[in-house]
Design a protein around this motif. Sequence first.
Motif, PDB file in Angstrom:
ATOM      1  N   THR A 120      33.609   1.174 -28.455  1.00 49.47           N
ATOM      2  CA  THR A 120      32.788   2.245 -27.903  1.00 49.47           C
ATOM      3  C   THR A 120      33.022   2.252 -26.405  1.00 49.47           C
ATOM      4  O   THR A 120      32.818   1.227 -25.740  1.00 49.47           O
ATOM      5  CB  THR A 120      31.299   2.020 -28.210  1.00 49.47           C
ATOM      6  N   ALA A 121      33.465   3.382 -25.878  1.00 46.36           N
ATOM      7  CA  ALA A 121      33.786   3.479 -24.462  1.00 46.36           C
ATOM      8  C   ALA A 121      32.711   4.278 -23.737  1.00 46.36           C
ATOM      9  O   ALA A 121      32.169   5.246 -24.271  1.00 46.36           O
ATOM     10  CB  ALA A 121      35.146   4.153 -24.272  1.00 46.36           C
ATOM     11  N   PHE A 122      32.370   3.844 -22.518  1.00 53.42           N
ATOM     12  CA  PHE A 122      31.488   4.667 -21.697  1.00 53.42           C
ATOM     13  C   PHE A 122      32.123   4.842 -20.321  1.00 53.42           C
ATOM     14  O   PHE A 122      32.841   3.973 -19.823  1.00 53.42           O
ATOM     15  CB  PHE A 122      30.085   4.075 -21.603  1.00 53.42           C
ATOM     16  N   LEU A 123      31.862   5.996 -19.727  1.00 52.82           N
ATOM     17  CA  LEU A 123      32.519   6.360 -18.483  1.00 52.82           C
ATOM     18  C   LEU A 123      31.705   5.867 -17.285  1.00 52.82           C
ATOM     19  O   LEU A 123      30.503   6.139 -17.177  1.00 52.82           O
ATOM     20  CB  LEU A 123      32.685   7.879 -18.404  1.00 52.82           C
ATOM     21  N   ILE A 153      40.662   6.849 -21.026  1.00 52.02           N
ATOM     22  CA  ILE A 153      39.772   6.554 -22.145  1.00 52.02           C
ATOM     23  C   ILE A 153      40.612   5.973 -23.280  1.00 52.02           C
ATOM     24  O   ILE A 153      41.628   6.547 -23.656  1.00 52.02           O
ATOM     25  CB  ILE A 153      39.040   7.824 -22.612  1.00 52.02           C
ATOM     26  N   PRO A 154      40.246   4.806 -23.816  1.00 55.64           N
ATOM     27  CA  PRO A 154      41.068   4.176 -24.864  1.00 55.64           C
ATOM     28  C   PRO A 154      41.281   5.107 -26.058  1.00 55.64           C
ATOM     29  O   PRO A 154      40.338   5.729 -26.560  1.00 55.64           O
ATOM     30  CB  PRO A 154      40.248   2.948 -25.268  1.00 55.64           C
ATOM     31  N   GLY A 155      42.521   5.175 -26.501  1.00 56.46           N
ATOM     32  CA  GLY A 155      42.843   6.054 -27.626  1.00 56.46           C
ATOM     33  C   GLY A 155      42.258   5.590 -28.936  1.00 56.46           C
ATOM     34  O   GLY A 155      42.147   6.381 -29.883  1.00 56.46           O
ATOM     35  N   ASP A 156      41.863   4.300 -29.031  1.00 59.40           N
ATOM     36  CA  ASP A 156      41.326   3.790 -30.282  1.00 59.40           C
ATOM     37  C   ASP A 156      39.795   3.723 -30.269  1.00 59.40           C
ATOM     38  O   ASP A 156      39.186   3.109 -31.144  1.00 59.40           O
ATOM     39  CB  ASP A 156      41.896   2.407 -30.592  1.00 59.40           C
ATOM     40  N   ALA A 157      39.157   4.351 -29.281  1.00 65.71           N
ATOM     41  CA  ALA A 157      37.693   4.372 -29.243  1.00 65.71           C
ATOM     42  C   ALA A 157      37.161   5.267 -30.356  1.00 65.71           C
ATOM     43  O   ALA A 157      37.664   6.369 -30.583  1.00 65.71           O
ATOM     44  CB  ALA A 157      37.203   4.868 -27.897  1.00 65.71           C
ATOM     45  N   ASP A 161      32.337  -3.220 -29.545  1.00 70.09           N
ATOM     46  CA  ASP A 161      33.075  -3.626 -28.353  1.00 70.09           C
ATOM     47  C   ASP A 161      32.845  -2.544 -27.307  1.00 70.09           C
ATOM     48  O   ASP A 161      33.474  -1.496 -27.327  1.00 70.09           O
ATOM     49  CB  ASP A 161      34.561  -3.763 -28.680  1.00 70.09           C
ATOM     50  N   LEU A 162      31.874  -2.776 -26.417  1.00 71.34           N
ATOM     51  CA  LEU A 162      31.506  -1.784 -25.413  1.00 71.34           C
ATOM     52  C   LEU A 162      32.443  -1.918 -24.218  1.00 71.34           C
ATOM     53  O   LEU A 162      32.471  -2.943 -23.543  1.00 71.34           O
ATOM     54  CB  LEU A 162      30.052  -1.995 -24.984  1.00 71.34           C
ATOM     55  N   VAL A 163      33.205  -0.868 -23.965  1.00 75.20           N
ATOM     56  CA  VAL A 163      34.247  -0.888 -22.938  1.00 75.20           C
ATOM     57  C   VAL A 163      33.867   0.060 -21.812  1.00 75.20           C
ATOM     58  O   VAL A 163      33.622   1.249 -22.049  1.00 75.20           O
ATOM     59  CB  VAL A 163      35.608  -0.461 -23.532  1.00 75.20           C
ATOM     60  N   ALA A 203      23.569   6.756 -13.856  1.00 78.69           N
ATOM     61  CA  ALA A 203      22.127   6.514 -13.791  1.00 78.69           C
ATOM     62  C   ALA A 203      21.619   6.062 -15.152  1.00 78.69           C
ATOM     63  O   ALA A 203      22.123   6.466 -16.191  1.00 78.69           O
ATOM     64  CB  ALA A 203      21.392   7.791 -13.351  1.00 78.69           C
ATOM     65  N   ASN A 204      20.587   5.214 -15.122  1.00 76.08           N
ATOM     66  CA  ASN A 204      19.935   4.729 -16.340  1.00 76.08           C
ATOM     67  C   ASN A 204      20.933   4.186 -17.362  1.00 76.08           C
ATOM     68  O   ASN A 204      20.844   4.448 -18.558  1.00 76.08           O
ATOM     69  CB  ASN A 204      19.075   5.843 -16.952  1.00 76.08           C
ATOM     70  N   PHE A 205      21.877   3.410 -16.842  1.00 72.83           N
ATOM     71  CA  PHE A 205      22.920   2.838 -17.690  1.00 72.83           C
ATOM     72  C   PHE A 205      22.392   1.746 -18.601  1.00 72.83           C
ATOM     73  O   PHE A 205      23.099   1.293 -19.491  1.00 72.83           O
ATOM     74  CB  PHE A 205      24.056   2.285 -16.824  1.00 72.83           C
ATOM     75  N   ASP A 206      21.125   1.326 -18.389  1.00 73.15           N
ATOM     76  CA  ASP A 206      20.560   0.333 -19.296  1.00 73.15           C
ATOM     77  C   ASP A 206      20.348   0.905 -20.695  1.00 73.15           C
ATOM     78  O   ASP A 206      20.025   0.158 -21.621  1.00 73.15           O
ATOM     79  CB  ASP A 206      19.262  -0.234 -18.742  1.00 73.15           C
TER      80      ASP A 206
END
Length: 482
Positions: A252-255, A286-290, A276-278, A261-264
């Motif tokens: 799981t990818a996040f930018l 952005i990972p192609g396998d996300a 797997d938080l990336v 903001a409020n990334f918690d």
Amino acid sequence: MARALMIQGAGSDVGKSLIVAGLARAARRRGLRVLPFKPQNMSNNAAVTVDGGEIGRAQALQALAAGVEPHTDMNPVLLKPESDVGAQIIVQGKRVATARAREYAAIKPTLMGAVLESFARLKARADLVLVEGAGSPAEVNLRKADIANMGFARKADVPVVLVGDIDRGGAIAQLVGIKTVIDPEDAAMIQGFVINKFRGDPTLFDDGYRLIEARTAWRGFGVLPWFARAGELPAEDALGLGEARKVGQCKTAFLALSRIANFDDLDPLKLEPGVDLVMVRPGEAIPGDAKLVILPGSKSTRGDLAFLRAQGWDIDLLAHHRRGGHVLGLCGGYQMLGQTVADPDGIEGPAGETPGLGLLDVATTMTEQKTLTRVNAVHAATDQAISAYEIHIGRTDGPDRARPFAVVDGEPEGAVSADGRVHGSYLHGLFASDDFRKSFLAKLDIAATDQPYGARVESALDALADHIEAHLDVDGIFALAR
């Protein structure tokens, strides 16, 4: 009337927030009614309080450690950066202005009254108030109008314990140097010090510890080893989310937006063994396998849309969606997923309109009124309850709102694309609801743990208090309070 004690740091990110949280839990165990307080915080990671305002997320965690509801008096001045030179000013939970750094310097002296007012209200209903400083008292260029460190400590007559971070190196010079550069009357407020984040054999630091005591005449209250479970607690900095990798699990990818903001919101996902938080940092693809890409909240939606496009993430997102991937936008990220984001009155920056990513058929218009509320919702797709909060400006409407992400008080909330793979919502903190998190991940073929997130945070706070009790003279520290 409560006694009070202030924890200041030799620099930023030395661990003040967690030490205050651990001390709050330790004081609570002693039967004390303890309340946290931070005169001024700068963070885009905010929490909605029981009295309908907002404070820094760190003070909400400290309130949890103390066993009380977060309140706006716990962080009377909150600065939320909107650009490299400007920030939104929140006073006692409410937005009062947006100012550039030099403008804020002129405003700041007028805020001491609100700071002392909030502090007095906390003292009136507590046995002990634990105060957290901001940055470092060594920033003597800011001392004249200071409300966050020695300016507050002197005005409110609160003794100080100074925390040095040995992990980044230079702890001896930091502590001894602070004694050298600050005003002697400020230095007299400092009653002792703590060395934090030590790795290895602490006896190797014995000579350095004694040197600090000799050069400063401050009492040492101990050396605190690195706390291994810190990653289980809500992070103050989004960078903390990207440390642990679980290679081979569902990605799981996040930018990492420039005004994230409020990334918690992502903390419960980080603790899931199957996720797997990336963190996708600037300049990375952005990972192609996300399987899932998350657009988190932003303090400047149009500004971060430009930032996102500058990284090429708009192209990556479209390719991810074409491959069958899922996308979740939260708050500002939800706004970005629409057709347009309009700010006709220039609330978040220059007035104008910016094309969105077009993955949801909705459009957003920024409005002056800010939504600050706790909500109980039901996820439309899984019928699971969500306990969350909203903290945003802007109104979002459009055809995809006919497929809501959730329902709040019988009204639709958020939007879902026609193919069901793009989701947008204003609900912060949603993944802390265990049944919802489990059901949401199950739809992505991700198995979730049965361990309640809240229980894990409580366990980590207990472990933090144990850790502090084992290595610091906690009774000695509390004895300083007056």
